[in-house]
Design an enzyme around this catalytic site. Structure first.
Site, mmCIF file in Angstrom:
data_model
loop_
_atom_site.group_PDB
_atom_site.id
_atom_site.type_symbol
_atom_site.label_atom_id
_atom_site.label_comp_id
_atom_site.label_asym_id
_atom_site.label_seq_id
_atom_site.Cartn_x
_atom_site.Cartn_y
_atom_site.Cartn_z
ATOM 1 N N ASP A 1 8.632 5.223 -4.848
ATOM 2 C CA ASP A 1 7.351 5.923 -4.739
ATOM 3 C C ASP A 1 6.645 5.996 -6.095
ATOM 4 O O ASP A 1 7.150 5.465 -7.094
ATOM 5 C CB ASP A 1 7.621 7.327 -4.153
ATOM 6 C CG ASP A 1 6.504 7.815 -3.254
ATOM 7 O OD1 ASP A 1 5.361 7.370 -3.416
ATOM 8 O OD2 ASP A 1 6.789 8.681 -2.388
ATOM 9 N N GLU B 1 3.237 2.324 -4.072
ATOM 10 C CA GLU B 1 2.249 2.903 -5.002
ATOM 11 C C GLU B 1 0.882 3.023 -4.324
ATOM 12 O O GLU B 1 -0.132 3.156 -4.988
ATOM 13 C CB GLU B 1 2.218 2.191 -6.352
ATOM 14 C CG GLU B 1 1.899 0.733 -6.358
ATOM 15 C CD GLU B 1 0.455 0.449 -6.066
ATOM 16 O OE1 GLU B 1 0.174 0.171 -4.873
ATOM 17 O OE2 GLU B 1 -0.382 0.472 -6.988
ATOM 18 N N TRP B 2 0.872 2.995 -2.983
ATOM 19 C CA TRP B 2 -0.298 3.324 -2.150
ATOM 20 C C TRP B 2 -1.474 2.366 -2.352
ATOM 21 O O TRP B 2 -2.630 2.717 -2.093
ATOM 22 C CB TRP B 2 -0.753 4.769 -2.404
ATOM 23 C CG TRP B 2 0.357 5.750 -2.559
ATOM 24 C CD1 TRP B 2 1.391 5.935 -1.696
ATOM 25 C CD2 TRP B 2 0.568 6.675 -3.632
ATOM 26 N NE1 TRP B 2 2.220 6.921 -2.153
ATOM 27 C CE2 TRP B 2 1.738 7.401 -3.333
ATOM 28 C CE3 TRP B 2 -0.149 6.973 -4.795
ATOM 29 C CZ2 TRP B 2 2.238 8.401 -4.176
ATOM 30 C CZ3 TRP B 2 0.348 7.967 -5.632
ATOM 31 C CH2 TRP B 2 1.532 8.664 -5.332
ATOM 32 N N GLY B 3 -1.206 1.186 -2.888
ATOM 33 C CA GLY B 3 -2.283 0.210 -3.063
ATOM 34 C C GLY B 3 -3.171 0.496 -4.255
ATOM 35 O O GLY B 3 -4.173 -0.183 -4.462
ATOM 36 N N GLU B 4 -2.777 1.474 -5.074
ATOM 37 C CA GLU B 4 -3.660 1.889 -6.174
ATOM 38 C C GLU B 4 -3.886 0.812 -7.216
ATOM 39 O O GLU B 4 -4.947 0.733 -7.817
ATOM 40 C CB GLU B 4 -3.078 3.121 -6.863
ATOM 41 C CG GLU B 4 -3.265 4.364 -6.047
ATOM 42 C CD GLU B 4 -2.953 5.622 -6.838
ATOM 43 O OE1 GLU B 4 -2.324 5.530 -7.908
ATOM 44 O OE2 GLU B 4 -3.349 6.696 -6.360
ATOM 45 N N ASP C 1 -0.866 7.730 2.578
ATOM 46 C CA ASP C 1 0.063 8.030 3.674
ATOM 47 C C ASP C 1 -0.617 8.045 5.040
ATOM 48 O O ASP C 1 -1.714 8.586 5.200
ATOM 49 C CB ASP C 1 0.704 9.408 3.454
ATOM 50 C CG ASP C 1 1.667 9.401 2.283
ATOM 51 O OD1 ASP C 1 1.763 8.368 1.591
ATOM 52 O OD2 ASP C 1 2.319 10.440 2.058
HETATM 53 C C1 GLA Z 1 4.667 9.839 -0.745
HETATM 54 C C2 GLA Z 1 4.922 8.578 0.073
HETATM 55 C C3 GLA Z 1 5.382 8.982 1.464
HETATM 56 C C4 GLA Z 1 6.645 9.821 1.369
HETATM 57 C C5 GLA Z 1 6.414 11.023 0.467
HETATM 58 C C6 GLA Z 1 7.687 11.774 0.152
HETATM 59 O O1 GLA Z 1 3.592 10.581 -0.249
HETATM 60 O O2 GLA Z 1 3.772 7.781 0.130
HETATM 61 O O3 GLA Z 1 5.608 7.836 2.255
HETATM 62 O O4 GLA Z 1 7.699 9.046 0.891
HETATM 63 O O5 GLA Z 1 5.825 10.639 -0.770
HETATM 64 O O6 GLA Z 1 7.465 12.885 -0.642
#
Ligand code: GLA
Length: 695
Positions: A198, A231-234, A253
């Site tokens: 993460d 890393e959410w695509g950042e 998410d």
């Molecule tokens: C981030 C991730 C989620 C999850 C949470 C856990 O938000 O993107 O998928 O793993 O952390 O805290």
């Protein structure tokens, strides 16, 4: 068609996802900051060392690219607890063992589900004296190694989670920044096969550097470990991570809400060129079964994820799952699209007005074609075998992967797709096509509101898309109990030749005393192929029973609307919109003035009333609700049929209520529209206070 007001922007939708995930974090009692802000101050934690020589991450990367290494040749499949438990007490050894057991017992292992993964909150808050991670003994009394052994004993693989930061996202446990080699070794020693890494509390350290260091640390263990970058695509990992991780998150998410799923689909879909064997786009884990969407919506979710060659990580507690959930997750024909060895992510061929066509090339030359309806009305969606990329052929086999039935087409691939639904076909240039019945495209038109006490017309149309005749074609339209539904023209034909259609006109009238509201008619088409195979297709046709407001003055909040859409939560009666749930608003108040009656909306919003030519005027006091603490900017509009008859101009959270009134004589419908005034819809809690019709 009623005139369409473009209400949403991509930016706005992304903000919904951000807002929704923020809401989730809040609900879990965590700090809700925008993802980009989830870093702390820099610390001086020294990086731990690779076992042999200490090399700089960047240098190691260019000298010895770790990937491809033969892992994740198809998108990983398995389970992760996060979407169902977050850090709740249900996340424990019994759950993880239970999931492994169910994978075997219910045939999910046989269907390809392999990894059983832990998410955040599996460890204690602090490391031990040797800098090692310590499992949470309440959740995992026997430790992680024993759990991994159990999962392995079932012939499954085991995954774990940590963050490329000083702490994980839930703040519950230490992250691996500066401890990469030691933590990777600890994971390998436990028998970990998959790591989700993460991005929280990353101290502003360059993402590439952080993710490459862990890649090298995993490599140094010598254990094959699938490496999931989160890393959410950042930092656009699709541009640099093919050589770093086996998959990378492309978005924030997901949450168990239709809008969240769709907005993530829209971000992930254009990234198709970057996906391939060993390096996948990850639009986040599945929500199927968690209860926030309908089964139709979950089927769309699962279809879209499979078309996009996304990892299929089940995110629901299978110990409590319904048969409908298992049926979706275990659809082997849809899974086969996801797991196709060619490893291509579907391309969007068309998207117009919420009607989507996606095509995915498959290893054996077939194409998977998905017709996805984002809208809340049934839509006819279509393409051709040629557009979908199939070679020229005299006919094509069309395999419906949700119905598990075959038909054939001369080339057109089309159907009426239910609201929020997806039709998925496997299309083959298969010479055997004449052995399958011709595909018939059936739909209904003219299903506008039906006034109680009157009669409406509906037309149905059934067209033969195949190359052989359909025989003994019979159509039937059924209403809810007590409604009169009568054909005006023939409902059958002995032979429907290729390319021809059977059009039927129907009269319908709701049962006297029917309450205004949504109802469904059922349209059935029944026919035989030249070989005598019988095919039955059914389609739900939504209708709205409506009634004009009574003579005199009525509050809008006391009437039944035909449709209502809202940017956040549902439209509320006699309260502000409040939060995402129904009934969670506060008493309406604008500029410090309370109103007992009214509608609590949120931009972008559209509320449609049936007035049936019976009303003379509409009036309201409009403004941004005081619950936003002076934030939010909106505009209010009143539409009578296709004409805008009143407009408020821009109103902010600081403005007092403004009187809006409009003449609506002769109009069949009146639409109340709220727009975001061009600045996105954050805090756009918009009240139609004192809204009333005079009829
Ligand atoms: C981030 C991730 C989620 C999850 C949470 C856990 O938000 O993107 O998928 O793993 O952390 O805290």
């Amino acid at each position: 068609m009623r005139p369409h007001t473009p209400l949403t922007t991509r930016r706005a939708r992304r903000r919904v996802v951000a807002a929704l995930s923020a809401a989730f974090l809040c609900a879990a009692g965590m700090t809700a900051l925008p993802a980009t802000a989830r870093t702390g101050d820099a610390t001086d934690t020294p990086p731990d060392a690779p076992p042999a020589a200490k090399t700089s991450a960047g240098a190691a990367a260019s000298a010895t690219p770790r990937l491809p290494d033969g892992l994740a040749r198809t998108p990983p499949m398995g389970f992760n607890n996060w979407n169902s438990t977050h850090c709740g007490a249900d996340f424990n050894e019994a759950m993880i063992k239970g999931i492994a057991d169910i994978f075997v017992a219910k045939g999910l292992k046989a269907a390809g589900y392999e990894y059983v993964n832990l998410d955040d909150c599996w460890a204690q808050k602090e490391r031990d004296a040797n800098g090692k991670l310590v499992p949470d003994t309440t959740r995992f009394p026997n430790g992680i190694k024993a759990l991994a052994d159990y999962v392995h004993s079932k012939g499954l693989k085991f995954g774990i989670y940590t963050s490329a930061g000083t702490r994980t996202c839930a703040q519950a446990m230490p992250g691996a920044l500066g401890h990469e080699y030691s933590d990777a070794q600890q994971f390998a020693d436990w028998g970990v096969d998959y790591l989700k890494y993460d991005n929280c509390n990353n101290q502003g350290v360059d993402a590439k550097k952080r993710y490459i260091t862990m890649r090298d640390a995993l490599k140094a263990t010598g254990r094959p470990i699938v490496y999931s970058i989160c890393e959410w695509g950042e930092n656009k990992p699709w541009e640099w991570a093919a050589d770093v991780g086996h998959l990378w998150r492309t978005t924030g998410d997901i949450s168990d809400v239709w809008d969240s799923m769709v907005s993530i689909f829209k971000v992930n879909a254009p990234l198709a060129p970057y996906a391939g064997p060993g390096h996948w786009n990850d639009p986040d884990m599945l929500e199927v079964g968690n209860g926030g969407m309908t089964d139709t919506e979950y089927r769309s979710h699962f279809s879209l994820w499979s078309m996009m060659a996304a990892p299929l990580l089940i995110g629901t507690d299978l110990r409590k799952a319904s048969q409908a959930t298992f049926d979706i997750l275990d659809n082997k024909e849809v899974i086969a699209l996801d797991q196709d060895p060619l490893g291509k992510q579907a391309q969007v061929l068309k998207s117009e007005g919420g009607r989507w066509v996606l095509s995915k090339p498959l290893a054996n030359g077939d194409r998977a074609v998905a017709l996805f309806n984002e809208t809340d009305r049934p839509q006819r969606i279509g393409t051709t075998a040629k557009e979908a990329g199939l070679p020229q052929a005299s006919g094509y086999r069309l395999r419906d992967l949700w119905k598990h039935e075959d038909t054939h087409t001369a080339g057109e691939i089309a159907g009426t797709v239910p609201a929020h639904g997806t039709l998925v076909y496997r299309v083959s240039a298969d010479r055997q096509w004449p052995q399958y019945p011709p595909a018939l495209d059936s739909g209904a038109d003219g299903v506008d509101p039906v006034e109680v006490g009157s009669e409406a017309r509906i037309a149905t149309l059934t067209r033969n898309l195949g190359r052989t005749p359909a025989r003994d074609v019979e159509v039937e339209l059924k209403g809810p109990q007590g409604w009169r539904v009568e054909p005006v023209t023939p409902t059958g034909t002995h032979v429907l030749p290729p390319g021809k259609e059977l059009a039927t006109a129907w009269k319908i009238s709701p049962l006297a005393g029917t309450k205004p509201g949504p109802y469904e008619l059922t349209f059935t088409t029944d026919y035989r192929s030249p070989r005598g195979q019988r095919v039955t297709q059914t389609l739900a046709v939504p209708v709205h029973a409506v009634q004009a407001p009574p003579a005199g003055t009525s509050y809008a909040s006391d009437l039944t609307w035909v449709t209502a859409t809202n940017g956040y939560g549902p439209v509320e009666r006699d309260r502000s919109v409040g939060g995402p749930q129904a009934g969670d608003g506060t008493p309406i108040s604008i500029g410090g003035v309370p109103f007992a009656k009214g509608l609590g909306a949120h931009a972008p919003s559209e509320i449609t009333y049936y007035t049936g030519g019976q009303c003379a005027s509409f009036a309201a006091q409009v403004g941004v609700d005081d619950e936003t603490a002076d934030q939010g900017t909106v505009t209010f509009e009143v539409w009578a049929d296709g004409q805008r008859v009143a407009e408020s101009g821009k109103l902010t959270g600081k403005d007092p209520a403004k009187a809006v009134s409009a003449a609506v004589s002769g109009a069949n419908t009146v639409r109340l529209v709220v727009q975001d005034a061009g600045d996105g819809f954050f805090y756009d809690h918009a009240d139609w206070a004192d809204a009333k019709f005079t009829c």
